[in-house]
Design a protein around this motif. Sequence first.
Motif, mmCIF file in Angstrom:
data_model
loop_
_atom_site.group_PDB
_atom_site.id
_atom_site.type_symbol
_atom_site.label_atom_id
_atom_site.label_comp_id
_atom_site.label_asym_id
_atom_site.label_seq_id
_atom_site.Cartn_x
_atom_site.Cartn_y
_atom_site.Cartn_z
ATOM 1 N N VAL A 38 0.849 -1.200 0.000
ATOM 2 C CA VAL A 38 0.000 0.000 0.000
ATOM 3 C C VAL A 38 0.886 1.251 0.000
ATOM 4 N N PRO A 39 0.639 2.183 -0.929
ATOM 5 C CA PRO A 39 1.455 3.405 -0.963
ATOM 6 C C PRO A 39 1.052 4.385 0.141
ATOM 7 N N ASN A 40 1.921 5.328 0.409
ATOM 8 C CA ASN A 40 1.632 6.389 1.371
ATOM 9 C C ASN A 40 0.869 7.505 0.649
ATOM 10 N N LEU A 41 -0.405 7.672 0.996
ATOM 11 C CA LEU A 41 -1.255 8.673 0.343
ATOM 12 C C LEU A 41 -1.442 9.919 1.193
ATOM 13 N N ILE A 42 -0.873 9.930 2.407
ATOM 14 C CA ILE A 42 -1.073 11.054 3.325
ATOM 15 C C ILE A 42 -0.562 12.348 2.689
ATOM 16 N N GLY A 43 -1.417 13.373 2.685
ATOM 17 C CA GLY A 43 -1.040 14.673 2.126
ATOM 18 C C GLY A 43 -1.342 14.827 0.656
ATOM 19 N N MET A 44 -1.669 13.728 -0.039
ATOM 20 C CA MET A 44 -1.983 13.806 -1.466
ATOM 21 C C MET A 44 -3.439 14.226 -1.658
ATOM 22 N N ARG A 45 -3.680 15.043 -2.674
ATOM 23 C CA ARG A 45 -5.049 15.429 -2.999
ATOM 24 C C ARG A 45 -5.793 14.239 -3.602
ATOM 25 N N VAL A 46 -7.078 14.175 -3.327
ATOM 26 C CA VAL A 46 -7.870 13.044 -3.799
ATOM 27 C C VAL A 46 -7.814 12.925 -5.317
ATOM 28 N N GLU A 47 -7.862 14.077 -6.005
ATOM 29 C CA GLU A 47 -7.850 14.033 -7.472
ATOM 30 C C GLU A 47 -6.528 13.531 -8.033
ATOM 31 N N ASP A 48 -5.489 13.492 -7.210
ATOM 32 C CA ASP A 48 -4.168 13.060 -7.689
ATOM 33 C C ASP A 48 -3.865 11.593 -7.393
ATOM 34 N N ILE A 49 -4.730 10.939 -6.620
ATOM 35 C CA ILE A 49 -4.393 9.571 -6.213
ATOM 36 C C ILE A 49 -5.021 8.511 -7.110
ATOM 37 N N SER A 50 -5.982 8.902 -7.941
ATOM 38 C CA SER A 50 -6.717 7.908 -8.737
ATOM 39 C C SER A 50 -5.802 7.082 -9.631
ATOM 40 N N ASP A 51 -4.868 7.766 -10.327
ATOM 41 C CA ASP A 51 -3.964 7.044 -11.229
ATOM 42 C C ASP A 51 -3.063 6.087 -10.448
ATOM 43 N N THR A 52 -2.563 6.559 -9.312
ATOM 44 C CA THR A 52 -1.682 5.721 -8.489
ATOM 45 C C THR A 52 -2.418 4.468 -8.028
ATOM 46 N N PRO A 70 -4.740 22.372 9.375
ATOM 47 C CA PRO A 70 -4.063 23.403 8.567
ATOM 48 C C PRO A 70 -2.700 22.966 8.045
ATOM 49 N N ASN A 71 -2.177 21.850 8.555
ATOM 50 C CA ASN A 71 -0.861 21.384 8.105
ATOM 51 C C ASN A 71 -0.922 20.631 6.781
ATOM 52 N N TYR A 72 -2.135 20.372 6.286
ATOM 53 C CA TYR A 72 -2.304 19.655 5.028
ATOM 54 C C TYR A 72 -3.218 20.446 4.106
ATOM 55 N N PRO A 73 -3.039 20.299 2.783
ATOM 56 C CA PRO A 73 -3.911 21.011 1.843
ATOM 57 C C PRO A 73 -5.368 20.564 1.987
ATOM 58 N N ARG A 74 -6.279 21.452 1.703
ATOM 59 C CA ARG A 74 -7.693 21.082 1.702
ATOM 60 C C ARG A 74 -7.940 20.005 0.637
ATOM 61 N N PRO A 100 -11.205 18.435 4.993
ATOM 62 C CA PRO A 100 -12.377 19.030 4.339
ATOM 63 C C PRO A 100 -12.018 20.261 3.513
ATOM 64 N N ASN A 101 -12.707 20.406 2.379
ATOM 65 C CA ASN A 101 -12.530 21.606 1.562
ATOM 66 C C ASN A 101 -13.163 22.825 2.227
ATOM 67 N N LYS A 102 -14.226 22.577 2.960
ATOM 68 C CA LYS A 102 -14.880 23.644 3.713
ATOM 69 C C LYS A 102 -15.050 23.178 5.149
ATOM 70 N N VAL A 103 -14.866 24.094 6.076
ATOM 71 C CA VAL A 103 -15.030 23.765 7.485
ATOM 72 C C VAL A 103 -16.501 23.969 7.858
ATOM 73 N N SER A 104 -17.186 22.854 8.154
ATOM 74 C CA SER A 104 -18.598 22.929 8.537
ATOM 75 C C SER A 104 -18.697 22.992 10.052
ATOM 76 N N LEU A 105 -19.483 23.914 10.550
ATOM 77 C CA LEU A 105 -19.720 24.045 11.979
ATOM 78 C C LEU A 105 -21.067 23.414 12.324
ATOM 79 N N ILE A 106 -21.051 22.495 13.262
ATOM 80 C CA ILE A 106 -22.257 21.762 13.650
ATOM 81 C C ILE A 106 -22.523 21.983 15.130
ATOM 82 N N SER A 107 -23.794 22.143 15.486
ATOM 83 C CA SER A 107 -24.159 22.347 16.883
ATOM 84 C C SER A 107 -24.084 21.039 17.665
ATOM 85 N N ILE A 108 -23.513 21.119 18.866
ATOM 86 C CA ILE A 108 -23.486 19.966 19.766
ATOM 87 C C ILE A 108 -24.915 19.700 20.257
ATOM 88 N N PRO A 109 -25.436 18.502 20.064
ATOM 89 C CA PRO A 109 -26.801 18.218 20.547
ATOM 90 C C PRO A 109 -26.882 18.241 22.074
#
Length: 257
Positions: A38-52, A70-74, A100-109
Amino acid sequence: MKNFFLNVIIGLFFLILIVKFSLAKLNDYTKHKSFIVVPNLIGMRVEDISDTISKLNLRYLIIDSGAYNPNYPRGSVLSQLPKHFSKVKSNRKLLLTINPNKVSLISIPDFTDKSKRQYISELSAKGFRIGKLIYVNDIHPNVVLGVNIDDEIINSNTKIEKSSILDLTLGNGNKQKINTPNFKGLKFINIKSQLFEESLNIGELIFDKSVVDTLESFVFKQFPTDDSINIDLGTEINLWFTEDSINLVNDSSIIIN
């Protein structure tokens, strides 16, 4: 002379059969032993891993969007199962958690008067994750008394990032005790939910040399052992994992410290 030629023909016939059988077994053995690292995919964008992934004859499934890091690309991979350098069979599906590409804020129930099981179900449905169960002295066992993130108290209806890891404060039924369940044979992928169901926490996880695919490994040893009685709610359980079923009946090679 006729008997001689007949014996030669019969011998050649059986020799051919033996050779074919040996080649077939060798082929089966080779297929059984073949694996993909299994290759190391950590930090790779999803659109870039399909070929691999495709070139390695593997598949992937995005199972979750983690809390924003924040240490990794969205849109990049934050974690993967099986882990990189694991050895898997062809066409294996890799489970990915992405930034996540967008940070979603959810209320704690609201947790007022809710049981552990009910509240964990609500949190999971909203995309939150459970870190650990913290038990305090209270007459009501497994009733939710509070929610924390990194030891900070979070009030009901507070909006926080989806996929945040939450610790739950629960009543211990005035120091109620339980017997240790038997977790042997339980697969790695199911262990966390089962521990929470039993009002216990994950301790140290140890993998023996047979484990090449974490998701396929299963428990063969635990501490406290399954014959331990009167342990506290929230006790951490140390677990040993293997892919070799012989360890379920013979685990003397592991020493509990």
